[in-house]
Design a protein around this motif. Structure first.
Motif, PDB file in Angstrom:
ATOM      1  N   ARG A   1       3.076 -72.072 -25.484  1.00 46.75           N
ATOM      2  CA  ARG A   1       4.491 -72.325 -25.816  1.00 46.75           C
ATOM      3  C   ARG A   1       5.358 -72.568 -24.594  1.00 46.75           C
ATOM      4  N   LEU A   2       4.737 -72.635 -23.424  1.00 46.61           N
ATOM      5  CA  LEU A   2       5.477 -72.885 -22.181  1.00 46.61           C
ATOM      6  C   LEU A   2       4.943 -74.170 -21.554  1.00 46.61           C
ATOM      7  N   PRO A   3       5.674 -75.281 -21.722  1.00 50.01           N
ATOM      8  CA  PRO A   3       5.188 -76.546 -21.161  1.00 50.01           C
ATOM      9  C   PRO A   3       5.050 -76.446 -19.642  1.00 50.01           C
ATOM     10  N   LEU A   4       3.999 -77.054 -19.129  1.00 50.35           N
ATOM     11  CA  LEU A   4       3.668 -76.939 -17.703  1.00 50.35           C
ATOM     12  C   LEU A   4       4.750 -77.535 -16.803  1.00 50.35           C
ATOM     13  N   ASP A   5       5.345 -78.645 -17.275  1.00 54.21           N
ATOM     14  CA  ASP A   5       6.205 -79.427 -16.380  1.00 54.21           C
ATOM     15  C   ASP A   5       7.694 -79.178 -16.590  1.00 54.21           C
ATOM     16  N   GLN A   6       8.041 -78.142 -17.374  1.00 56.46           N
ATOM     17  CA  GLN A   6       9.470 -77.900 -17.596  1.00 56.46           C
ATOM     18  C   GLN A   6       9.851 -76.471 -17.224  1.00 56.46           C
ATOM     19  N   PRO A   7      11.021 -76.301 -16.602  1.00 58.80           N
ATOM     20  CA  PRO A   7      11.448 -74.955 -16.244  1.00 58.80           C
ATOM     21  C   PRO A   7      11.798 -74.168 -17.506  1.00 58.80           C
ATOM     22  N   ARG A   8      11.300 -72.984 -17.600  1.00 56.80           N
ATOM     23  CA  ARG A   8      11.595 -72.126 -18.745  1.00 56.80           C
ATOM     24  C   ARG A   8      11.900 -70.727 -18.221  1.00 56.80           C
ATOM     25  N   ARG A   9      12.563 -69.934 -19.056  1.00 60.28           N
ATOM     26  CA  ARG A   9      12.853 -68.536 -18.714  1.00 60.28           C
ATOM     27  C   ARG A   9      12.083 -67.632 -19.668  1.00 60.28           C
ATOM     28  N   ALA A  10      11.337 -66.687 -19.113  1.00 55.07           N
ATOM     29  CA  ALA A  10      10.562 -65.777 -19.957  1.00 55.07           C
ATOM     30  C   ALA A  10      10.824 -64.341 -19.541  1.00 55.07           C
ATOM     31  N   LEU A  11      10.709 -63.442 -20.525  1.00 56.75           N
ATOM     32  CA  LEU A  11      10.963 -62.014 -20.307  1.00 56.75           C
ATOM     33  C   LEU A  11       9.800 -61.199 -20.852  1.00 56.75           C
ATOM     34  N   ASP A  12       9.259 -60.295 -20.026  1.00 55.78           N
ATOM     35  CA  ASP A  12       8.222 -59.371 -20.487  1.00 55.78           C
ATOM     36  C   ASP A  12       8.834 -57.983 -20.608  1.00 55.78           C
ATOM     37  N   LEU A  13       8.719 -57.397 -21.795  1.00 60.20           N
ATOM     38  CA  LEU A  13       9.293 -56.074 -22.048  1.00 60.20           C
ATOM     39  C   LEU A  13       8.210 -55.001 -21.938  1.00 60.20           C
ATOM     40  N   GLY A  14       8.400 -54.027 -21.051  1.00 61.04           N
ATOM     41  CA  GLY A  14       7.414 -52.958 -20.869  1.00 61.04           C
ATOM     42  C   GLY A  14       6.229 -53.480 -20.086  1.00 61.04           C
ATOM     43  N   THR A  15       6.509 -53.918 -18.872  1.00 63.36           N
ATOM     44  CA  THR A  15       5.520 -54.725 -18.137  1.00 63.36           C
ATOM     45  C   THR A  15       4.334 -53.940 -17.601  1.00 63.36           C
ATOM     46  N   GLY A  16       4.506 -52.641 -17.350  1.00 60.79           N
ATOM     47  CA  GLY A  16       3.386 -51.833 -16.842  1.00 60.79           C
ATOM     48  C   GLY A  16       2.883 -52.354 -15.514  1.00 60.79           C
ATOM     49  N   SER A  17       1.618 -52.718 -15.444  1.00 62.13           N
ATOM     50  CA  SER A  17       1.024 -53.234 -14.200  1.00 62.13           C
ATOM     51  C   SER A  17       1.541 -54.624 -13.837  1.00 62.13           C
ATOM     52  N   GLY A  18       2.255 -55.261 -14.749  1.00 59.30           N
ATOM     53  CA  GLY A  18       2.713 -56.631 -14.502  1.00 59.30           C
ATOM     54  C   GLY A  18       1.654 -57.656 -14.887  1.00 59.30           C
ATOM     55  N   ALA A  19       0.637 -57.230 -15.603  1.00 56.57           N
ATOM     56  CA  ALA A  19      -0.464 -58.137 -15.971  1.00 56.57           C
ATOM     57  C   ALA A  19       0.046 -59.403 -16.666  1.00 56.57           C
ATOM     58  N   ILE A  20       0.980 -59.224 -17.601  1.00 57.97           N
ATOM     59  CA  ILE A  20       1.455 -60.372 -18.381  1.00 57.97           C
ATOM     60  C   ILE A  20       2.292 -61.333 -17.523  1.00 57.97           C
ATOM     61  N   PRO A  21       3.353 -60.866 -16.852  1.00 58.63           N
ATOM     62  CA  PRO A  21       4.165 -61.829 -16.094  1.00 58.63           C
ATOM     63  C   PRO A  21       3.413 -62.463 -14.928  1.00 58.63           C
TER      64      PRO A  21
END
Ligand code: GLN
Length: 274
Positions: A103-123
């Protein structure tokens, strides 16, 4: 007494360790890679290294997670630092990352938020694969945020971290994607007393309630922090997919769906804001 790779691995196996775990621990204390251990089992190991290995073997036999003993875990092909301040990243969560990347196109700037990131694995994984992404991540635990920041540094993935209880510190920020692997195990669930979970931060695993407490808050607040057309995706327990979809529909999300993990369990749900 002379120690070799083979003698140490065989000792650890007698303590009940699977050979992969024994080899991971030996790799950690000796810097003899697992490939090298397999190729050269008669290699000699110093008494000091053998002693350190035996200490870790005993701790592992007493239940401590391998990831905490070696201080790292691989997630989405990235080696991440982990400590008892954070949940150990699980393979199921790679599904969540894959769905987000779709859901995040490679060539376009997007803003994403990870809630409860822990180790930061997701972001860290998202930012690694989407260099244009403005990635934000919050956690309620300062200790977790420190680990996450080191993982962002390790992988050269700029991420904006903040300490926040879900959305509380986010004012009127809006995102194209909100993602979360929240604590979703119900209080009293027997799994909390089994395996690695006994050593992980209780607050990262369970909400101390019915398992849906945080998911309800995350869904309820998402609409005011998503841009039109933005996606909310979150991980949940094996029996929480239907309730999650219901919450998403009630909150006005469209394209509401659940996705199955490799074990065939509905593990992630999400929807898109109109
Ligand atoms: N999936 C983990 C487990 O059941 C729990 C992770 C979480 O609560 N987010 O072991």
């Amino acid at each position: 007494m002379k120690h070799t790779v083979a003698s140490l691995i065989s000792q650890a196996r007698q303590c009940g360790l699977p050979s992969l775990e024994a080899r991971l621990l030996l790799e950690h204390v000796s810097a003899i890679s697992r490939t090298r251990q397999a190729a050269w089992p008669e290699a000699e190991v110093s008494a000091t290294t053998a002693e350190r290995f035996q200490v870790l073997t005993n701790r592992r036999a007493a239940g401590e997670p391998v990831a905490y003993l070696v201080g790292t875990r691989e997630f989405f092909s990235l080696e991440l630092e982990v400590s008892p301040a954070v949940l150990i990243p699980r393979p199921e969560t790679e599904l969540l990352v894959e769905l987000a990347l779709e859901r995040l196109p490679l060539d376009q700037p997007r803003r994403a938020l990870d809630l409860g990131t822990g180790s930061g694995a997701i972001p860290v994984s998202l930012r690694k694969h989407r260099p244009q992404l403005a990635m934000y991540a919050i956690d309620i635990s300062n200790d977790a945020l420190e680990v996450a920041a080191r993982n962002a540094e390790r992988h050269s993935t700029p991420i904006l971290f903040a300490r926040s209880n879900w959305y509380t510190e986010l004012a009127d920020e809006r995102f194209d994607l909100i993602i979360s692997n929240p604590p979703y195990i119900a209080a009293g669930d027997a799994h909390l007393n089994e395996g690695d979970l006994r050593f992980e931060p209780a607050g990262a695993l369970s909400d101390g309630a019915d398992g849906m407490l945080h998911i309800r808050q995350i869904v309820a607040g998402a609409a005011t922090h998503l841009r039109p057309g933005g996606w909310l995706l979150f991980e949940h327990g094996y029996d929480q997919a239907e309730t999650s979809r219901h919450l998403l529909n009630q909150a006005g999300f469209q394209a509401v769906c659940s996705w199955r993990d490799l074990a065939g369990i509905e593990r992630v749900s999400g929807g898109r804001l109109p």
